[in-house]
Design a protein around this motif. Structure first.
Motif, mmCIF file in Angstrom:
data_model
loop_
_atom_site.group_PDB
_atom_site.id
_atom_site.type_symbol
_atom_site.label_atom_id
_atom_site.label_comp_id
_atom_site.label_asym_id
_atom_site.label_seq_id
_atom_site.Cartn_x
_atom_site.Cartn_y
_atom_site.Cartn_z
ATOM 1 N N LEU A 1 0.842 -1.200 0.000
ATOM 2 C CA LEU A 1 0.000 0.000 0.000
ATOM 3 C C LEU A 1 0.876 1.249 0.000
ATOM 4 C CD1 LEU A 1 -2.861 1.269 0.280
ATOM 5 C CD2 LEU A 1 -2.475 1.244 2.749
ATOM 6 N N PRO A 2 0.749 2.104 -1.016
ATOM 7 C CA PRO A 2 1.507 3.359 -0.991
ATOM 8 C C PRO A 2 0.941 4.277 0.099
ATOM 9 C CG PRO A 2 0.086 3.267 -2.938
ATOM 10 C CD PRO A 2 -0.077 1.962 -2.216
ATOM 11 N N LEU A 3 1.819 4.837 0.895
ATOM 12 C CA LEU A 3 1.400 5.730 1.974
ATOM 13 C C LEU A 3 1.675 7.175 1.578
ATOM 14 C CD1 LEU A 3 2.735 3.698 5.030
ATOM 15 C CD2 LEU A 3 0.436 3.686 4.033
ATOM 16 N N ASP A 4 0.739 8.045 1.869
ATOM 17 C CA ASP A 4 0.826 9.456 1.535
ATOM 18 C C ASP A 4 0.810 10.247 2.842
ATOM 19 O OD1 ASP A 4 -0.040 12.167 0.995
ATOM 20 O OD2 ASP A 4 -0.715 11.499 -0.971
ATOM 21 N N PRO A 5 1.745 11.167 3.047
ATOM 22 C CA PRO A 5 1.758 11.919 4.302
ATOM 23 C C PRO A 5 0.580 12.876 4.457
ATOM 24 C CG PRO A 5 3.443 12.763 2.807
ATOM 25 C CD PRO A 5 2.856 11.541 2.167
ATOM 26 N N GLU A 6 -0.126 13.165 3.375
ATOM 27 C CA GLU A 6 -1.196 14.161 3.415
ATOM 28 C C GLU A 6 -2.602 13.582 3.514
ATOM 29 O OE1 GLU A 6 -0.455 17.397 3.670
ATOM 30 O OE2 GLU A 6 1.633 16.741 3.645
ATOM 31 N N GLY A 7 -2.832 12.401 2.971
ATOM 32 C CA GLY A 7 -4.192 11.873 2.940
ATOM 33 C C GLY A 7 -4.212 10.358 3.002
ATOM 34 N N ARG A 8 -5.386 9.831 3.321
ATOM 35 C CA ARG A 8 -5.538 8.387 3.361
ATOM 36 C C ARG A 8 -5.383 7.810 1.958
ATOM 37 N NH1 ARG A 8 -10.928 6.852 5.956
ATOM 38 N NH2 ARG A 8 -11.652 8.747 4.956
ATOM 39 N N THR A 9 -4.839 6.618 1.880
ATOM 40 C CA THR A 9 -4.698 5.878 0.634
ATOM 41 C C THR A 9 -5.417 4.547 0.798
ATOM 42 O OG1 THR A 9 -2.584 4.987 1.376
ATOM 43 C CG2 THR A 9 -2.508 6.941 -0.023
ATOM 44 N N TRP A 10 -5.746 3.921 -0.332
ATOM 45 C CA TRP A 10 -6.462 2.662 -0.231
ATOM 46 C C TRP A 10 -6.278 1.778 -1.436
ATOM 47 C CZ3 TRP A 10 -10.182 2.117 -4.018
ATOM 48 C CH2 TRP A 10 -10.651 3.294 -4.612
ATOM 49 N N ILE A 11 -6.503 0.486 -1.191
ATOM 50 C CA ILE A 11 -6.557 -0.521 -2.238
ATOM 51 C C ILE A 11 -7.857 -1.283 -2.020
ATOM 52 C CG2 ILE A 11 -5.576 -2.650 -3.174
ATOM 53 C CD1 ILE A 11 -2.829 -1.706 -2.199
ATOM 54 N N ARG A 12 -8.635 -1.437 -3.065
ATOM 55 C CA ARG A 12 -9.867 -2.233 -2.996
ATOM 56 C C ARG A 12 -9.481 -3.704 -3.030
ATOM 57 N NH1 ARG A 12 -15.554 -1.674 -4.576
ATOM 58 N NH2 ARG A 12 -16.363 -3.635 -3.780
ATOM 59 N N LEU A 13 -10.079 -4.513 -2.172
ATOM 60 C CA LEU A 13 -9.813 -5.945 -2.096
ATOM 61 C C LEU A 13 -11.071 -6.736 -2.421
ATOM 62 C CD1 LEU A 13 -8.001 -5.944 1.375
ATOM 63 C CD2 LEU A 13 -6.920 -5.875 -0.875
ATOM 64 N N ASP A 14 -10.906 -7.995 -2.771
ATOM 65 C CA ASP A 14 -12.031 -8.905 -2.918
ATOM 66 C C ASP A 14 -12.293 -9.517 -1.547
ATOM 67 O OD1 ASP A 14 -10.820 -10.081 -6.112
ATOM 68 O OD2 ASP A 14 -12.301 -8.525 -5.691
ATOM 69 N N GLY A 15 -13.413 -9.198 -0.961
ATOM 70 C CA GLY A 15 -13.764 -9.746 0.337
ATOM 71 C C GLY A 15 -14.469 -11.073 0.208
ATOM 72 N N PRO A 16 -14.691 -11.765 1.323
ATOM 73 C CA PRO A 16 -15.344 -13.074 1.284
ATOM 74 C C PRO A 16 -16.825 -12.965 0.940
ATOM 75 C CG PRO A 16 -15.052 -12.369 3.547
ATOM 76 C CD PRO A 16 -14.347 -11.348 2.681
ATOM 77 N N GLY A 17 -17.327 -13.929 0.207
ATOM 78 C CA GLY A 17 -18.751 -14.049 -0.051
ATOM 79 C C GLY A 17 -19.417 -12.838 -0.658
ATOM 80 N N GLY A 18 -18.707 -12.116 -1.533
ATOM 81 C CA GLY A 18 -19.289 -10.945 -2.185
ATOM 82 C C GLY A 18 -19.234 -9.679 -1.354
ATOM 83 N N SER A 19 -18.476 -9.687 -0.276
ATOM 84 C CA SER A 19 -18.359 -8.477 0.550
ATOM 85 C C SER A 19 -17.435 -7.464 -0.110
ATOM 86 C CB SER A 19 -17.844 -8.834 1.953
ATOM 87 O OG SER A 19 -16.527 -9.354 1.884
ATOM 88 N N GLU A 20 -17.533 -6.245 0.343
ATOM 89 C CA GLU A 20 -16.671 -5.146 -0.092
ATOM 90 C C GLU A 20 -15.544 -5.038 0.930
ATOM 91 O OE1 GLU A 20 -17.171 -0.331 -0.772
ATOM 92 O OE2 GLU A 20 -18.931 -1.596 -0.552
ATOM 93 N N ALA A 21 -14.301 -4.906 0.472
ATOM 94 C CA ALA A 21 -13.178 -4.832 1.401
ATOM 95 C C ALA A 21 -12.156 -3.804 0.918
ATOM 96 C CB ALA A 21 -12.523 -6.211 1.555
#
Length: 183
Positions: free
Chosen positions: A44-64
């Motif tokens: 995960l790239p980290l930014d000193p100014e703002g939150r960063t994110w990566i979308r993942l495949d969660g279990p059973g059709g969940s959002e992660a």
């Protein structure tokens, strides 16, 4: 949602779920296992100014999501639009402040909260929290100098998020965000 978008990570969905999707406990198990994946967390790239994110495949059709939190950042008060969920800290430390009360979902703009509804948890080293569909909270990285990283999972995938402001015991509905605003 986070400030800086990173493409989806091809993490395979994990074990089962019932006919109504994974339980909050299953989401927490997923979040903890994923938080222990050092290679994923360090990707995960980290930014000193703002939150960063990566979308993942969660279990059973969940959002992660895998989310990076610069020092001093937080979500503000919000709910998850009726989805159950869980999150676990993968690095650093996060503080969750929550309300031990079920709020009405519609028809109000301002509520005065009763005494004794505030809860606070500090989460580090793979610790996490699972919650039901009426959970209202804010998550904070209170560190002055250390990034935190966490894994979050929701089922059903977030239909919306309600954002609140709070002054003392007064909680005010400020806005309703739809998925197209953070995806």
């Amino acid at each position: 949602m986070p400030d800086v978008q990173t493409p989806a990570h091809p993490r395979a969905a994990s074990h089962g779920s019932g006919p109504s999707g994974p339980s909050a406990s299953e989401l927490l198990d997923f979040a903890r296992r994923t938080a222990a994946d050092t290679a994923l967390v360090t990707s995960l790239p980290l930014d000193p100014e703002g939150r960063t994110w990566i979308r993942l495949d969660g279990p059973g059709g969940s959002e992660a999501w895998l989310i990076g939190w610069p020092p001093g950042t937080g979500t503000g008060w919000h709910d998850h639009g009726g989805s159950r969920g869980a999150f676990a800290t993968a690095a650093g430390e996060l503080t969750e402040q929550s309300l031990a009360v079920q709020l009405p979902t519609d028809g109000w703009k301002t509520l005065e909260l009763a005494d004794g509804v505030d809860r606070q948890h500090t989460l580090h080293d793979g610790r996490g929290r699972a919650f039901g569909p009426h959970h209202v909270h804010q998550v904070l990285n209170t560190s002055a100098d250390t990034h935190a990283v966490s894994v979050h999972a929701y089922y059903p995938p977030l239909p919306l998020m309600r954002r609140y402001s709070r002054t003392g015991p007064v909680l005010r509905l400020e806005e309703v965000e739809r998925p197209e605003e953070w995806r």
